[in-house]
Motif scaffolding. Structure first.
Motif, PDB file in Angstrom:
ATOM      1  N   MET A  42     -13.704 -46.746  -2.861  1.00 31.79           N
ATOM      2  CA  MET A  42     -14.075 -45.388  -3.243  1.00 31.79           C
ATOM      3  C   MET A  42     -14.017 -45.209  -4.754  1.00 31.79           C
ATOM      4  O   MET A  42     -14.890 -44.550  -5.347  1.00 31.79           O
ATOM      5  CB  MET A  42     -13.143 -44.383  -2.560  1.00 31.79           C
ATOM      6  CG  MET A  42     -13.425 -42.933  -2.891  1.00 31.79           C
ATOM      7  SD  MET A  42     -15.077 -42.407  -2.379  1.00 31.79           S
ATOM      8  CE  MET A  42     -14.824 -42.271  -0.604  1.00 31.79           C
ATOM      9  N   ARG A  43     -13.031 -45.793  -5.401  1.00 34.24           N
ATOM     10  CA  ARG A  43     -12.938 -45.641  -6.849  1.00 34.24           C
ATOM     11  C   ARG A  43     -14.114 -46.312  -7.550  1.00 34.24           C
ATOM     12  O   ARG A  43     -14.654 -45.776  -8.525  1.00 34.24           O
ATOM     13  CB  ARG A  43     -11.615 -46.221  -7.351  1.00 34.24           C
ATOM     14  CG  ARG A  43     -11.405 -45.992  -8.845  1.00 34.24           C
ATOM     15  CD  ARG A  43     -10.011 -46.364  -9.307  1.00 34.24           C
ATOM     16  NE  ARG A  43      -9.749 -47.782  -9.134  1.00 34.24           N
ATOM     17  CZ  ARG A  43      -8.750 -48.253  -8.404  1.00 34.24           C
ATOM     18  NH1 ARG A  43      -7.959 -47.421  -7.735  1.00 34.24           N
ATOM     19  NH2 ARG A  43      -8.541 -49.551  -8.319  1.00 34.24           N
ATOM     20  N   ASP A  44     -14.533 -47.495  -7.072  1.00 34.49           N
ATOM     21  CA  ASP A  44     -15.697 -48.152  -7.667  1.00 34.49           C
ATOM     22  C   ASP A  44     -16.949 -47.307  -7.504  1.00 34.49           C
ATOM     23  O   ASP A  44     -17.774 -47.212  -8.422  1.00 34.49           O
ATOM     24  CB  ASP A  44     -15.905 -49.527  -7.040  1.00 34.49           C
ATOM     25  CG  ASP A  44     -14.853 -50.532  -7.482  1.00 34.49           C
ATOM     26  OD1 ASP A  44     -13.969 -50.154  -8.273  1.00 34.49           O
ATOM     27  OD2 ASP A  44     -14.896 -51.686  -7.024  1.00 34.49           O
ATOM     28  N   SER A  45     -17.116 -46.703  -6.339  1.00 34.83           N
ATOM     29  CA  SER A  45     -18.300 -45.873  -6.104  1.00 34.83           C
ATOM     30  C   SER A  45     -18.293 -44.652  -7.013  1.00 34.83           C
ATOM     31  O   SER A  45     -19.337 -44.249  -7.547  1.00 34.83           O
ATOM     32  CB  SER A  45     -18.358 -45.444  -4.637  1.00 34.83           C
ATOM     33  OG  SER A  45     -17.317 -44.525  -4.339  1.00 34.83           O
ATOM     34  N   GLN A  46     -17.123 -44.063  -7.244  1.00 28.78           N
ATOM     35  CA  GLN A  46     -17.056 -42.893  -8.120  1.00 28.78           C
ATOM     36  C   GLN A  46     -17.312 -43.279  -9.570  1.00 28.78           C
ATOM     37  O   GLN A  46     -17.942 -42.518 -10.321  1.00 28.78           O
ATOM     38  CB  GLN A  46     -15.691 -42.225  -7.970  1.00 28.78           C
ATOM     39  CG  GLN A  46     -15.485 -41.562  -6.616  1.00 28.78           C
ATOM     40  CD  GLN A  46     -14.081 -41.009  -6.440  1.00 28.78           C
ATOM     41  OE1 GLN A  46     -13.172 -41.319  -7.206  1.00 28.78           O
ATOM     42  NE2 GLN A  46     -13.892 -40.182  -5.416  1.00 28.78           N
ATOM     43  N   ALA A 104      -7.416 -53.444  -0.526  1.00 32.26           N
ATOM     44  CA  ALA A 104      -8.286 -53.741  -1.666  1.00 32.26           C
ATOM     45  C   ALA A 104      -8.162 -52.645  -2.722  1.00 32.26           C
ATOM     46  O   ALA A 104      -7.510 -51.611  -2.512  1.00 32.26           O
ATOM     47  CB  ALA A 104      -9.726 -53.894  -1.201  1.00 32.26           C
ATOM     48  N   ARG A 105      -8.800 -52.883  -3.845  1.00 29.54           N
ATOM     49  CA  ARG A 105      -8.737 -51.910  -4.935  1.00 29.54           C
ATOM     50  C   ARG A 105      -9.522 -50.655  -4.549  1.00 29.54           C
ATOM     51  O   ARG A 105     -10.545 -50.704  -3.860  1.00 29.54           O
ATOM     52  CB  ARG A 105      -9.317 -52.513  -6.209  1.00 29.54           C
ATOM     53  CG  ARG A 105     -10.806 -52.799  -6.095  1.00 29.54           C
ATOM     54  CD  ARG A 105     -11.371 -53.487  -7.320  1.00 29.54           C
ATOM     55  NE  ARG A 105     -12.813 -53.579  -7.266  1.00 29.54           N
ATOM     56  CZ  ARG A 105     -13.488 -54.509  -6.604  1.00 29.54           C
ATOM     57  NH1 ARG A 105     -12.821 -55.426  -5.932  1.00 29.54           N
ATOM     58  NH2 ARG A 105     -14.815 -54.508  -6.606  1.00 29.54           N
ATOM     59  N   GLY A 106      -9.019 -49.510  -5.011  1.00 30.97           N
ATOM     60  CA  GLY A 106      -9.762 -48.267  -4.884  1.00 30.97           C
ATOM     61  C   GLY A 106      -9.888 -47.717  -3.476  1.00 30.97           C
ATOM     62  O   GLY A 106     -10.871 -47.026  -3.181  1.00 30.97           O
ATOM     63  N   VAL A 107      -8.936 -48.012  -2.597  1.00 33.72           N
ATOM     64  CA  VAL A 107      -9.021 -47.503  -1.217  1.00 33.72           C
ATOM     65  C   VAL A 107      -8.000 -46.411  -0.948  1.00 33.72           C
ATOM     66  O   VAL A 107      -7.888 -45.939   0.185  1.00 33.72           O
ATOM     67  CB  VAL A 107      -8.859 -48.653  -0.198  1.00 33.72           C
ATOM     68  CG1 VAL A 107     -10.021 -49.616  -0.291  1.00 33.72           C
ATOM     69  CG2 VAL A 107      -7.538 -49.381  -0.404  1.00 33.72           C
ATOM     70  N   LEU A 126     -27.556 -46.658  -2.050  1.00 37.87           N
ATOM     71  CA  LEU A 126     -27.493 -47.811  -2.942  1.00 37.87           C
ATOM     72  C   LEU A 126     -26.142 -47.894  -3.649  1.00 37.87           C
ATOM     73  O   LEU A 126     -25.538 -48.966  -3.755  1.00 37.87           O
ATOM     74  CB  LEU A 126     -28.618 -47.737  -3.968  1.00 37.87           C
ATOM     75  CG  LEU A 126     -30.040 -47.979  -3.455  1.00 37.87           C
ATOM     76  CD1 LEU A 126     -31.061 -47.709  -4.555  1.00 37.87           C
ATOM     77  CD2 LEU A 126     -30.186 -49.405  -2.939  1.00 37.87           C
ATOM     78  N   VAL A 127     -25.650 -46.774  -4.144  1.00 37.09           N
ATOM     79  CA  VAL A 127     -24.355 -46.769  -4.827  1.00 37.09           C
ATOM     80  C   VAL A 127     -23.243 -47.105  -3.844  1.00 37.09           C
ATOM     81  O   VAL A 127     -22.316 -47.866  -4.173  1.00 37.09           O
ATOM     82  CB  VAL A 127     -24.109 -45.399  -5.498  1.00 37.09           C
ATOM     83  CG1 VAL A 127     -22.722 -45.350  -6.115  1.00 37.09           C
ATOM     84  CG2 VAL A 127     -25.157 -45.118  -6.555  1.00 37.09           C
ATOM     85  N   ALA A 128     -23.318 -46.570  -2.647  1.00 31.08           N
ATOM     86  CA  ALA A 128     -22.275 -46.835  -1.650  1.00 31.08           C
ATOM     87  C   ALA A 128     -22.253 -48.303  -1.256  1.00 31.08           C
ATOM     88  O   ALA A 128     -21.174 -48.892  -1.088  1.00 31.08           O
ATOM     89  CB  ALA A 128     -22.498 -45.951  -0.428  1.00 31.08           C
TER      90      ALA A 128
END
Length: 598
Positions: A216-220, A48-51, A207-209
């Protein structure tokens, strides 16, 4: 002079194998391949994206070319490591497969692939979103992958490996990057907050996680936005205001109102949430995930991660799932998933969401309907008030008689309405499911008494009763029976006319014959074997055809000496055709008809 701000996802990009969160097994495999000199010529990183796919490809390229590598880990201090990290190293080429997808781009790559590296041991080509290459580009790349130069390595990254041809996949070592757990994302975000000098509540990190959904990129990116939105101390309320989501307790209260069938309270809470700034799309996502968590709790899977609320809400989820039942929870999840899909294509999403909430509050009625159906299948009839309703005595068995029995008049039936037998009586002490009793006392259902006796002389009445129960094509075929006879103690014969043999063949089908025999047993109380015959009926005598009326305007003349005939012949110039055998035909010819040529 202010320096340009760099996003968290770029500033804190992993630089070593250990910094790639959640992909430890892949990092260990690549490190061992470098240490044991078992590096393949082509790798495929999927996920997936951002992993961490592209980050892992860069770290792998640094580990291959860094002169100061220790235990397969690059130093990240030499000029080569800094150049690869910045993306401007001459021997490591990063290619965007979405914008360089044509055959000409791959031809250029093939032309340069045989050129030796400038200062590093290996030339490394990292092609991101490789599935975007065209079919012709893949075919051009195939030969290079099959027989690459000895010091050239390829790393392909993609989110859709199913679009990569099998001929490419078979020549690569494939690594599937999994999504990152919420706990690992929380740990990483906590490190970023400390590095940036912010204080963030643990509930806000959770909540953000959860919202990042394993990326990981989405969370950052969300966390970077949150740091710009809030003050030095970030709370869960800040996260809800930024994301447009509802607190956990609001979700719990809304679902509680639906389980209790308090539709007014559910709609009111939905309205208040929207007025408080909760976004409709985000709120429906939360509700959908909440129903998913209820299903997980109803199944007893305590180790499965929750997606909508925190772990401290698990006891409440378990209590709600027990009260609602797994069947209702699954139905609610299906209804809301369908609603969510429809909301993407319309402008009246709120109305659809409110409709779904009202439908969910009616699931208890559906459960009671299932109880009613099970009671009816068992032969026990109930009424809406929950009390047993006495039924009239069954119709008496018709006495044997040789005289024909007149058919009783039946009330007009609506189209396709079946005639049902009289319901059986309910025991006086049984509770009705409608009044809330979920498990009524078992009642022994007695077999319904026969409606008609199976004996000669009542065949016509039996046939009529069967037709009254059959409202489909079987009844249409059976209505064409010319005679009915009881030819034995347990044998019933239906005779069809030879001109309607198709009806006999339709009734002789095993499933149709079994249905008719079951109906006869229901009416007579006996197991009866039905046979179908074909009889030849006498053809009706031909009726004499009435004489065709003659046209009063015609005058048939049979004598050639008649003055009228002579005048007609003279007018049309057919005197030589005037013969007795054609005279009538000439005179009878209509106006404008063809006449013989002279």
């Amino acid at each position: 002079m202010d320096t340009q701000y760099t996003a968290l996802a770029r500033r804190f990009r992993p630089q070593t194998f250990s910094e790639v969160v959640g992909q430890e097994r892949i990092a260990q495999t690549l490190r061992n391949a470098i240490l044991e000199n078992r590096v393949a010529h082509a790798y495929l990183f999927t996920g997936a994206r951002g992993v961490g796919k592209t980050s892992m490809a860069r770290i792998f390229a640094k580990a291959l070319n860094c002169p100061n590598t220790k235990d397969g880990v690059p130093c990240n201090e030499c000029e080569i490591c800094r150049g690869i990290s910045a993306g401007n190293d001459v021997d490591v080429s990063e290619i965007d497969g979405a914008s360089n997808r044509g055959i000409d781009d791959i031809r250029s790559l093939r032309a340069n692939v045989n050129v030796r590296s400038m200062r590093s041991k290996y030339k490394v080509y990292i092609i991101d979103e490789v599935h975007m290459l065209t079919k012709e580009a893949f075919n051009a790349l195939l030969k290079t992958l099959e027989e690459p130069p000895p010091l050239v390595k390829f790393v392909f990254c993609t989110t859709e490996p199913n679009k990569v041809p099998d001929t490419i996949l078979s020549r690569c070592q494939r690594f599937d990057f999994g999504t990152i757990s919420t706990d690992n994302i929380e740990i990483r975000l906590s490190q970023l907050a400390e590095a940036e000098g912010f204080t963030v509540d643990q509930e806000a990190l959770e909540l953000v996680a959860r919202r990042a959904a394993g990326s990981m990129r989405d969370s950052q990116s969300l966390f970077d936005q949150l740091l710009a939105f809030g003050a030095q101390h970030i709370t869960a309320a800040d996260v809800h205001r930024l994301l447009g989501t509802a607190p956990d307790q609001r979700l719990i209260d809304l679902i509680e109102a639906m389980i209790d069938r308090r539709r007014d309270a559910a709609l009111s809470q939905f309205q208040v949430a929207l007025n408080d700034g909760v976004q409709l799309e985000a709120f429906t996502d939360q509700l959908l995930n909440y129903f998913r968590d209820l299903m997980v709790a109803a199944c007893g899977a305590e180790g499965v991660q929750l997606l909508s609320v925190g772990r401290d809400c698990l006891p409440k989820l378990q209590e709600q799932s027990r009260r609602w039942g797994l069947e209702n929870v699954v139905a609610a999840l299906q209804i809301f998933a369908d609603t969510k899909g429809r909301m993407q294509r319309v402008t009246y999403g709120r109305a659809l969401a409110e409709l779904a909430l009202v439908r969910l509050s009616l699931l208890a009625d559906m459960e009671r309907l299932d109880d009613l159906l099970s009671q009816l299948k068992a032969g026990n009839a109930v009424v809406a008030s929950g009390t047993a309703r006495p039924t009239s005595a069954p119709p008496p068995r018709l006495a044997a008689s040789t005289s024909p029995v007149p058919a009783p008049s039946l009330p007009a039936q609506k189209k396709n309405e079946r005639l049902t037998p009289p319901p059986a009586e309910v025991a006086s002490g049984a509770d009705s499911p409608v009044t809330g009793s979920r498990d009524p006392a078992p009642i022994e259902a007695a077999a319904p008494p026969p409606v008609i006796a199976f004996q000669p002389g009542l065949e016509a009445e039996l046939h009529r009763l069967m037709l009254s129960r059959l409202t489909d094509m079987t009844g249409t075929h059976l209505a064409k029976v010319v005679s009915t006879a009881i030819s034995g103690p347990n044998r019933l014969d239906f005779s069809f006319s030879a001109s309607y043999d198709i009806g006999r063949k339709a009734c002789e089908r095993p499933e149709v014959q079994a249905r008719l025999e079951s109906l006869v047993k229901e009416l007579t109380g006996q197991d009866v074997r039905i046979q179908f015959r074909t009889v030849v009926t006498e053809a009706p005598e031909a009726k004499p055809q009435p004489a065709q009326p003659t046209n009063s305007r015609r005058k048939v003349v049979e004598s050639p000496e008649d003055p009228l005939v002579q005048e007609v012949a003279k007018t049309f110039g057919i005197e030589r055709w005037l013969r007795q055998e054609v005279l009538a035909e000439v005179v009878e010819a209509p106006a404008g008809g063809d006449l013989p040529e002279e």
